[in-house]
Design an enzyme around this catalytic site. Structure first.
Site, PDB file in Angstrom:
ATOM      1  N   SER A 121       0.833  -1.203   0.000  1.00  0.00           N
ATOM      2  CA  SER A 121       0.000   0.000   0.000  1.00  0.00           C
ATOM      3  C   SER A 121       0.876   1.265   0.000  1.00  0.00           C
ATOM      4  O   SER A 121       1.664   1.467  -0.925  1.00  0.00           O
ATOM      5  CB  SER A 121      -0.956  -0.048   1.198  1.00  0.00           C
ATOM      6  N   ASP A 175      -9.962  -4.294  -4.650  1.00  0.00           N
ATOM      7  CA  ASP A 175      -9.345  -3.417  -3.649  1.00  0.00           C
ATOM      8  C   ASP A 175     -10.141  -2.118  -3.509  1.00  0.00           C
ATOM      9  O   ASP A 175     -10.230  -1.335  -4.447  1.00  0.00           O
ATOM     10  CB  ASP A 175      -7.908  -3.093  -4.072  1.00  0.00           C
ATOM     11  N   HIS A 206      -7.944  -5.439  -0.283  1.00  0.00           N
ATOM     12  CA  HIS A 206      -6.670  -4.805   0.062  1.00  0.00           C
ATOM     13  C   HIS A 206      -5.937  -5.729   1.018  1.00  0.00           C
ATOM     14  O   HIS A 206      -5.987  -5.555   2.243  1.00  0.00           O
ATOM     15  CB  HIS A 206      -6.958  -3.437   0.704  1.00  0.00           C
TER      16      HIS A 206
END
Length: 225
Positions: A121, A175, A206
């Site tokens: 991320s 996601d 995610h």
């Protein structure tokens, strides 16, 4: 010599004595270096290759999108649209801090070409931001559920040392945090600027999934030779 007292704190795990390779792995927003420690045991890496894993902790700072709450973050996020009003100052500050960790590894005897810069991320965004600007060639850059920050600066700032460095990008098709469309735009932008990207998609949100771990292990075995 670097001032080691100013380095980001990090969890260190070695898979054998006298590590010859380093994997520097950055966590995502609101987590810390502990987040990916369990992954060391899950990766199928050559036991004969001693590796130092570094899991640094991002600084604690207010994050606008989370109501200004202070948490570990590599940079501030102001909007759901991650590409709008990026925190350039915060991104560049973290870039310098991560570069200092890489320089310390080099001073410890691990050459840059045996260092992998990885992240999830926000951490994946920082892997690209830092790795592509580094004046030493890396073994590889791994971006999990991340994206390319400050894309319009890439052409001017990318260093030729890492133009051919292998880049592994993996993303979940569902996601809700970092949309796969943004990641796709990022990998296309990288390809347009002659970077070598290996792209993977998985039916997940995610997160990290088992098929992804298998692909990560295969890629790491290749770039850590």
């Amino acid at each position: 010599m670097l001032d080691t007292q100013s380095l980001l704190p990090a969890i260190k795990i070695t898979t054998g004595p006298n590590p010859t390779h380093t994997i520097l792995w950055m966590h995502g927003l609101g987590a810390d270096g502990n987040d990916f420690v369990p992954i060391v045991q899950a990766l199928d890496l050559p036991p004969a290759t001693p590796i130092r894993f570094l899991f640094p902790h991002a600084p604690i700072q207010p994050v606008t999108i989370n109501g200004g709450w202070k948490m570990r973050a590599w940079y501030d996020i102001k909007h759901n649209d991650l590409s709008w009003q990026e925190d350039e100052t915060g991104i560049r500050n973290s870039q310098r801090a991560i570069t200092a960790l890489i320089e310390h590894e080099i001073q410890q005897g691990v050459p840059a070409e045996r260092i992998v810069l990885a992240g999830f991320s926000q951490g994946g965004a920082m892997a690209l931001q830092t790795g592509l600007r580094l004046p030493h060639k890396l073994a590889g850059i791994m971006v999990l559920s991340g994206y390319l920050p400050l894309p319009h600066h890439l052409a001017r700032e990318a260093h030729s040392a890492n133009i051919s460095t292998p880049i592994f990008m993996a993303h979940g098709t569902q996601d809700p945090v970092v949309p796969i469309a943004l990641a796709n735009t990022s990998q296309q932008h990288l390809r347009e600027h002659r970077h070598s990207v290996e792209w993977h998609e998985y039916p997940m949100a995610h997160a990290v999934c088992d098929p992804e771990l298998a692909d990560i292990s295969r890629w790491l075995r290749k770039v850590l030779q």
